[in-house]
Design an enzyme around this catalytic site. Structure first.
Site, PDB file in Angstrom:
ATOM      1  CD  GLU A 133      -2.396   1.253   2.442  1.00 37.13           C
ATOM      2  OE1 GLU A 133      -2.282   0.414   3.678  1.00 37.13           O
ATOM      3  OE2 GLU A 133      -3.598   2.001   2.732  1.00 37.13           O
ATOM      4  CG  ASP A 174     -10.504   2.247   6.341  1.00 38.53           C
ATOM      5  OD1 ASP A 174     -11.036   1.421   7.333  1.00 38.53           O
ATOM      6  OD2 ASP A 174      -9.527   2.255   5.864  1.00 38.53           O
TER       7      ASP A 174
HETATM    8  N1  HPA Z   1      -4.198   0.040   5.632  1.00 33.52           N
HETATM    9  C1  HPA Z   1      -3.672  -0.507   6.627  1.00 33.52           C
HETATM   10  N2  HPA Z   1      -4.585  -0.471   7.887  1.00 33.52           N
HETATM   11  C2  HPA Z   1      -5.676  -0.165   7.826  1.00 33.52           C
HETATM   12  C3  HPA Z   1      -6.317   0.421   6.712  1.00 33.52           C
HETATM   13  C4  HPA Z   1      -5.596   0.443   5.541  1.00 33.52           C
HETATM   14  O1  HPA Z   1      -5.964   1.150   4.248  1.00 33.52           O
HETATM   15  N3  HPA Z   1      -7.615   0.732   6.977  1.00 33.52           N
HETATM   16  C5  HPA Z   1      -7.764   0.167   8.211  1.00 33.52           C
HETATM   17  N4  HPA Z   1      -6.811  -0.258   8.690  1.00 33.52           N
HETATM   18 ZN    ZN Z   2      -7.578  -1.693   4.161  1.00 32.09          ZN
END
Ligand code: HPA
Ligand code: ZN
Length: 339
Positions: free
Chosen positions: A197, A276
């Protein structure tokens, strides 16, 4: 295209239930549980949702989750999300939850499970939305804490199909949880992990080799490593991509810079998800619309995101076939109305 997307049947594979907590419900629960929030109003909370990176979001997300205390709170949270699913034509959803965010505050694992599973059963019965739960370990916490959480999950295998890994990616590589995931595999859980990510492409490789995950959550940093992109296409490893999340957390500066359409066209099993949605400005339909607005895509390509999500889901083959039939029927009516 807009009306096609609004009613397109969808499958969600990457949503954190705590990330569906809208400010309105946050205020309602804060009042119900006599908790003081650091925001004066719903509007002020929404205005505060500006993030520089993953960590700046996580700080607010954990704060918000503090209003969740009772079984009914978890029911209300989950039910509100399911109503959004109904609105967005989501047929099936695989939901992450972060038990450690709650057990660390003294909320019982059972309280979290009971509220969510009661809402999911109602969703199945009343809304015809199927669902599964995936427990995520918080990667900023210790391996020992993850083992403890896994031990608690053992009594809920009827409800929890798999385990995953979320929270701060930087400084907490997959390797830290190798032994926990081995134990989870041995116990029969499926596995996924957030990787690539904002962390490096090597986290994707390591999640696949060390944690033996079935899907990669996000995975957009794979383009740093062209060999890996080829391997992901070859293996058809699903990526659960979250376009609005990635722009909000500045993984990409602009939606037009996002690589998901490119990855789809290179043959990877890419899916679209909301992550989210209460914090990032939209649920499933909003994410699909944002992609269609920023790229020259066909309706067939947008539908391919659902086909990929059906294939990538943790449903048994006969359930997958039923969802695919619903999608095929929709496409038949929409794309070939007179045949
Ligand atoms: N990344 C990592 N942890 C998380 C995320 C995310 O997008 N959303 C909620 N916890
Ligand atoms: Zn996530």
């Amino acid at each position: 295209m807009e009306s096609f997307i609004r009613t397109l049947p969808k499958v969600e594979l990457h949503v954190h239930i705590e990330g569906t907590l809208e400010p309105e419900l946050m205020f309602e629960l804060a009042q119900r549980n006599q908790i003081t929030l650091p925001y004066a109003s719903v509007e002020e909370a929404r205005a505060a949702y500006q993030f520089e990176d993953l960590q700046s979001f996580l700080d607010m997300y954990y704060l918000g989750a503090g209003v969740l205390q009772t079984e009914q709170d978890f029911y209300d949270l989950t039910w509100a999300y399911l109503l959004r699913c109904q609105h967005d034509h989501v047929m099936h959803t695989e939901i992450f939850f972060d038990p450690q965010t709650h057990t660390e505050r003294g909320i019982a694992f059972q309280t979290v499970m009971a509220g969510m599973t009661r809402a999911l059963a109602d969703g199945e019965q009343q809304l015809d939305i199927s669902s599964r739960l995936i427990l995520c370990f918080l990667r900023h916490l210790s391996e020992a804490a993850a083992f403890e959480t896994l031990a608690q999950a053992m009594s809920y295998q009827e409800y929890i199909i798999g385990v995953g890994l979320d929270s701060s990616e930087r400084g907490h590589p997959p390797e830290k949880f190798r032994r926990v995931f081995e134990k989870a595999h041995d116990a029969g859980f499926l596995t996924v992990a957030h990787a690539g990510e904002e962390g490096p492409a090597s986290n994707i490789r390591d999640a696949l080799s060390m944690l033996r995950v079935s899907r990669i959550d996000h995975g957009v940093q794979c383009t740093q490593d062209p060999e890996l992109v080829r391997a992901l296409a070859e293996s058809q490893t699903p990526l659960t991509v979250c376009p609005l999340s990635n722009v909000k957390l500045r993984v990409f500066e602009d939606m037009a810079d996002h690589n998901l359409v490119d990855l789809l066209r290179q043959g990877l099993c890419v899916t679209i998800n909301s992550d989210d949605p209460a914090y990032f400005g939209g649920y499933m339909t909003d994410n699909f619309l944002a992609v269609a607005e920023s790229f020259e895509v066909t309706k067939e390509e947008m539908a391919a995101f659902t086909t990929n999500a059906i294939r990538a889901s943790f449903l048994p083959d006969e359930e997958k076939a039923k969802l695919q039939q619903r999608l095929d029927h929709y496409l038949q009516v929409q794309l070939h109305p007179i045949l």
